[in-house]
Design a protein around this motif. Structure first.
Motif, PDB file in Angstrom:
ATOM      1  N   GLY A  69       1.932  -2.597   9.253  1.00 19.64           N
ATOM      2  CA  GLY A  69       2.272  -3.976   8.789  1.00 19.64           C
ATOM      3  C   GLY A  69       3.194  -3.859   7.957  1.00 19.64           C
ATOM      4  N   SER A  70       3.099  -3.063   6.881  1.00 21.50           N
ATOM      5  CA  SER A  70       3.952  -3.099   5.732  1.00 21.50           C
ATOM      6  C   SER A  70       5.308  -2.721   6.089  1.00 21.50           C
ATOM      7  N   ARG A  72       6.587  -2.443   9.072  1.00 23.18           N
ATOM      8  CA  ARG A  72       7.250  -3.622   9.930  1.00 23.18           C
ATOM      9  C   ARG A  72       7.710  -4.685   8.856  1.00 23.18           C
ATOM     10  N   ASP A  73       6.999  -5.192   7.848  1.00 23.93           N
ATOM     11  CA  ASP A  73       7.671  -6.091   7.128  1.00 23.93           C
ATOM     12  C   ASP A  73       8.879  -5.487   6.332  1.00 23.93           C
ATOM     13  N   GLN A  74       8.653  -4.554   5.928  1.00 25.47           N
ATOM     14  CA  GLN A  74      10.068  -3.888   5.168  1.00 25.47           C
ATOM     15  C   GLN A  74      11.168  -3.806   6.029  1.00 25.47           C
ATOM     16  N   ARG A  77      12.501  -7.092   6.177  1.00 26.26           N
ATOM     17  CA  ARG A  77      13.111  -7.647   4.906  1.00 26.26           C
ATOM     18  C   ARG A  77      14.638  -7.004   5.079  1.00 26.26           C
TER      19      ARG A  77
END
Length: 443
Positions: A69-70, A72-74, A77
């Motif tokens: 999840g992190s 993918r978020d990175q 962004r």
């Protein structure tokens, strides 16, 4: 010895796990299962191991889920930041284009003003020549009048001498001749004086007009200097980024301009020199005007060269760079290999655009590339667009910069949807990002 050790272990286990009996009763009989301390200890150990494994596996799965999840978020962004930068670059490019158009309009207006001032200057030059001619006529007339006056005086002296030497004349006759001679001389002198005064007035008026013409010429020269200074500044601002762009791409600007000039020699070529002087020698304004026109011709040639070289991004939609130019680990596991292009990953079917004007030399399947489009550009430059899902051009077709030539896909030797983009000069692969980055502050 061994029996004694086993007995001690049994006593220790019995202290913590006393023997248990599990009774099973039916309609006809009753049975029981004996649970010895060793059996209970083994069961507890196995259950604890199973519980620990369950907790560890759950923690690993949770950690992987959080990490995914992190990441993918990175990625999202980073993609958002890249899109913001691309939008900012697009806005900056539009502003540059508007500034160039505005500078062109200002230059056209300045050329009109220069033409108007040139006409005024030529008219003032004609008036000055007319005044000089008038002054010459006045001076010649004054000289002729002075000569006539001197001749009249000489004639008067001669008449007086003749009258003095004529013996038979009476006193009354001599007096009459003297009066008539004086009247004639007086009239001649009065006419000469009036002509002199009139010529002096004309000369004074001509001097005033000459002073006005000189002042007007000085004002025109000052206005021309301001206009030329602004034009030179605008030309410098417009040409320097183009020169830096070609130098950053490793291309010699002089060689490029010479190639473009040969190709457009019969269709416009350099602008004709501007003549502001009616004399044989070139004036300072004429030299500056010709220098500005030469700079405009250079800027126009730069513009033509920029459209013929791949100073553009082949992907206009959202994407990310997945593999740069140079040595890399082969995605298929074949060790370290040379990657002769740059990979742009995006959505399947994303439009792919030509990065410069050119002619399509290949549009079809190629080993390793999948569906491939090759475009031959000026200056010995070739671009390649590989792994396409669909090809939208044909061999021999002329394309312009920004034309859609295909769609992003996953054909050929590929691990996912992306565009493999190459730039080759003289058949040798070069880094495409050199051209893309060189044009960042221009387009």
């Amino acid at each position: 010895m061994l029996m004694r050790f086993a007995y001690r272990i049994h006593l220790t286990l019995e202290r913590y796990f006393p023997e248990q009996r599990l009774f099973l009763k039916s309609d006809t009989e009753t049975r029981f299962i004996r649970l010895r301390p060793a059996t209970q200890a083994v069961a507890v150990v196995v259950g604890g191991l199973a519980l620990g494994w369950t907790i560890l596996a759950t923690a690993i799965l949770a950690f992987d889920s959080i990490s995914a999840g992190s990441s993918r978020d990175q990625v999202l962004r980073q993609q958002a930041l890249y899109e913001e930068r691309m939008n900012a670059l697009s806005i900056d490019r539009d502003l540059r284009a508007e500034e160039a158009a505005s500078a062109q309009e200002r230059f056209n207006l300045a050329l009109e003003q220069v033409a108007t001032m040139q006409a005024r200057l030529l008219a003032s030059e004609d008036r000055r020549r007319e005044l000089e001619t008038g002054i010459d006529v006045i001076q010649n007339t004054l000289r002729r009048t002075i000569i006539e006056r001197d001749e009249a005086r000489a004639a008067l002296d001669q008449a007086q001498n003749v009258a003095a030497n004529s013996g038979p004349s009476t006193e009354a006759g001599r007096a009459k001749d003297t009066v008539e001679t004086l009247e004639f001389l007086a009239e001649s002198l009065d006419g000469t004086a009036r002509e002199r005064d009139r010529m002096q007035g004309v000369a004074d008026k001509a001097a005033e007009q000459i002073a006005q013409v000189v002042q007007q010429k000085r004002e025109i020269e000052q206005r021309n200097d301001v206009i030329f200074s602004r034009l030179e500044e605008a030309l410098t601002v417009s040409v320097e980024p183009l020169e830096k762009m070609f130098n950053a791409a490793g291309m010699d600007p002089d060689d490029l301009l010479e190639s473009v000039r040969k190709g457009y020699d019969g269709q416009g070529g350099p602008l004709a020199p501007l003549s502001l002087s009616t004399k044989g020698a070139a004036s300072a304004e004429e030299i500056r005007a010709n220098a500005i026109l030469s700079g405009l011709d250079r800027m126009n040639l730069y513009r033509l060269a920029a459209f013929k070289a791949p100073f553009d991004n082949p992907v206009k939609g959202p994407f990310r760079f997945t593999s740069p130019f140079g040595m890399r680990q082969d995605p298929k596991g074949w060790g370290t290999r040379m990657h002769s292009g740059t990979d742009f990953a995006g959505a399947y079917g994303t439009p792919i655009h030509s990065t410069a004007d050119g002619v399509v030399t290949h549009a079809g399947w190629a080993s390793g590339y999948g569906r491939l489009v090759k475009i031959q550009h000026a200056f010995g430059i070739e671009t390649r667009y590989g792994h396409l899902a669909q090809i939208r051009v044909s061999v021999g077709q002329k394309v312009s910069r920004g034309d859609r030539i295909g769609d992003m896909g996953n054909s050929g030797r590929s691990t996912g949807t992306h565009l493999h983009y190459e730039v080759r000069i003289g058949g040798n692969a070069v880094n495409p990002m050199t051209f893309i980055k060189a044009a960042t502050n221009v387009f």
